[in-house]
Design an enzyme around this catalytic site. Structure first.
Site, PDB file in Angstrom:
ATOM      1  CG  ASP A   1       0.154 -34.930 -18.997  1.00 25.30           C
ATOM      2  OD1 ASP A   1      -0.057 -33.718 -18.859  1.00 25.30           O
ATOM      3  OD2 ASP A   1       0.880 -35.590 -18.224  1.00 25.30           O
TER       4      ASP A   1
ATOM      5  CG  ASN B   1      -6.165 -31.004 -14.215  1.00 22.75           C
ATOM      6  OD1 ASN B   1      -6.613 -31.712 -15.114  1.00 22.75           O
ATOM      7  ND2 ASN B   1      -4.918 -31.158 -13.773  1.00 22.75           N
TER       8      ASN B   1
HETATM    9  C1  IPE Z   1      -3.759 -35.712 -16.029  1.00 20.63           C
HETATM   10  O1  IPE Z   1      -2.698 -34.851 -16.283  1.00 20.63           O
HETATM   11  C2  IPE Z   1      -5.053 -35.003 -16.321  1.00 20.63           C
HETATM   12  C3  IPE Z   1      -5.301 -34.659 -17.712  1.00 20.63           C
HETATM   13  C4  IPE Z   1      -4.524 -34.895 -18.723  1.00 20.63           C
HETATM   14  C5  IPE Z   1      -6.540 -33.997 -17.948  1.00 20.63           C
HETATM   15  P1  IPE Z   1      -1.998 -33.999 -15.124  1.00 20.63           P
HETATM   16  O2  IPE Z   1      -0.964 -33.207 -15.784  1.00 20.63           O
HETATM   17  O3  IPE Z   1      -3.028 -33.302 -14.335  1.00 20.63           O
HETATM   18  O4  IPE Z   1      -1.363 -35.161 -14.223  1.00 20.63           O
HETATM   19  P2  IPE Z   1      -0.170 -35.094 -13.196  1.00 20.63           P
HETATM   20  O5  IPE Z   1      -0.411 -33.927 -12.293  1.00 20.63           O
HETATM   21  O6  IPE Z   1       1.081 -34.921 -13.999  1.00 20.63           O
HETATM   22  O7  IPE Z   1      -0.203 -36.416 -12.496  1.00 20.63           O
HETATM   23  C1  IPE Z   2      -2.685 -31.681 -20.018  1.00 20.20           C
HETATM   24  O1  IPE Z   2      -1.534 -30.942 -20.192  1.00 20.20           O
HETATM   25  C2  IPE Z   2      -3.924 -30.825 -19.935  1.00 20.20           C
HETATM   26  C3  IPE Z   2      -4.529 -30.784 -18.596  1.00 20.20           C
HETATM   27  C4  IPE Z   2      -4.124 -31.448 -17.551  1.00 20.20           C
HETATM   28  C5  IPE Z   2      -5.678 -29.916 -18.444  1.00 20.20           C
HETATM   29  P1  IPE Z   2      -0.775 -30.257 -18.973  1.00 20.20           P
HETATM   30  O2  IPE Z   2      -1.305 -28.889 -18.807  1.00 20.20           O
HETATM   31  O3  IPE Z   2      -0.831 -31.128 -17.759  1.00 20.20           O
HETATM   32  O4  IPE Z   2       0.696 -30.208 -19.546  1.00 20.20           O
HETATM   33  P2  IPE Z   2       2.025 -30.411 -18.729  1.00 20.20           P
HETATM   34  O5  IPE Z   2       1.925 -31.747 -18.060  1.00 20.20           O
HETATM   35  O6  IPE Z   2       2.104 -29.297 -17.739  1.00 20.20           O
HETATM   36  O7  IPE Z   2       3.099 -30.371 -19.763  1.00 20.20           O
HETATM   37 MG    MG Z   3       0.352 -32.635 -17.104  1.00 19.68          MG
END
Ligand code: IPE
Ligand code: IPE
Ligand code: MG
Length: 247
Positions: free
Chosen positions: A27, A75
């Site tokens: 993340d 997602n």
């Molecule tokens: C969790 O991250 C999913 C992945 C890293 C693939 P998210 O960014 O989707 O989680 P939330 O929305 O902050 O809980």
């Molecule tokens: C994790 O990074 C990747 C996925 C969830 C696909 P994010 O895209 O959630 O990054 P932040 O949380 O917005 O910084």
């Molecule tokens: Mg995230």
């Protein structure tokens, strides 16, 4: 008093007693990009590179299982252009991984509902499953279109169907039997779950499997996560006392 500059302390990891299975919620890609004035998709590209280097390093130190969360069932709520760029990255790294698997004897599996993937990509995942049967090196599990609740619901449905077909009776169900219906069938539970990016939540990741996992959180964003950060997580794990409900 003069200026005291503490020497950067090297983190001590006991590489002879590593956790068998490390799981990572990759993340913070979006925030990493935002801080640099780049589009979120650039963050995903950087995060994918980090995955490549951390997975390679885990193989070097002799880790048995590495499970990473790449795309959740939630997602899909993101803009279509972001989703398609993540799927594009998956394809790029899958093609590359196939060569690497053959060279390094790595096993690569996917946890998640792959029906939602373009047929060409699904074909590639069938190929990696097939190649994996030939090797016994580190196993990497990529969670894609994965949700912990979705996984448990699917397991329950499949078990119910097996009952209807006369293969099982409902009263036979045990924790071990249900585990065998999950994507992770046959794989030991994660010992350590790492979440970079400062969030302190599970976000639907390995709900069943992480019942007794040790958690490690860090503010470092995933694209900045490196060997030293992994060492910190491993050292923290090694300092914990796991009791599994005992004393
Ligand atoms: C969790 O991250 C999913 C992945 C890293 C693939 P998210 O960014 O989707 O989680 P939330 O929305 O902050 O809980
Ligand atoms: C994790 O990074 C990747 C996925 C969830 C696909 P994010 O895209 O959630 O990054 P932040 O949380 O917005 O910084
Ligand atoms: Mg995230």
């Amino acid at each position: 008093m003069g200026i005291f500059k503490p020497r950067k302390r090297q983190v001590q990891v006991d590489f002879d007693h590593l956790p068998r299975h490390v799981a990572i919620i990759m993340d913070g890609n979006g925030r990493w990009a935002k801080r640099r004035g780049l589009p979120r998709t650039a963050g995903h590209a950087a995060g994918a590179e980090t995955f490549r280097s951390i997975a390679t390093y885990c193989q070097t130190i002799g880790l048995e299982y590495l499970t990473v969360y790449a795309f959740s069932t939630e997602n899909w709520k993101r803009p279509a252009e972001e989703v398609s760029s993540i799927i594009g990255l998956l394809k790029k790294y899958l093609l590359e991984s196939i060569e690497k698997m053959e060279r390094d004897k790595i096993r690569l599996h996917f946890f998640g509902d792959l029906e939602a993937l373009p047929p060409e990509l699904r074909q590639l995942t069938v190929r990696t499953d097939d190649i994996s049967t030939r090797y016994d090196g580190m196993q990497v599990n990529v969670c894609f279109n994965y949700g912990g609740r979705d996984e448990i619901v699917r397991a329950a449905k499949t078990f119910a169907a097996d009952c209807q077909a006369g293969k099982h009776r409902p009263e036979e169900l045990t924790e071990a039997l249900l585990s065998g219906y999950l994507y992770s069938a046959g794989i030991p539970d994660p010992d350590l779950v790492i979440r970079p990016s400062g969030e302190v939540r599970i976000s639907n990741f390995l709900l069943w499997q992480s019942a007794y996992a040790e958690f490690y959180y860090t503010d470092v964003l995933w694209p900045d996560f490196d060997q030293e950060e992994l060492h910190k997580a491993l050292a923290a794990y090694q300092s914990r006392s796991r009791r599994f409900g005992g004393v």
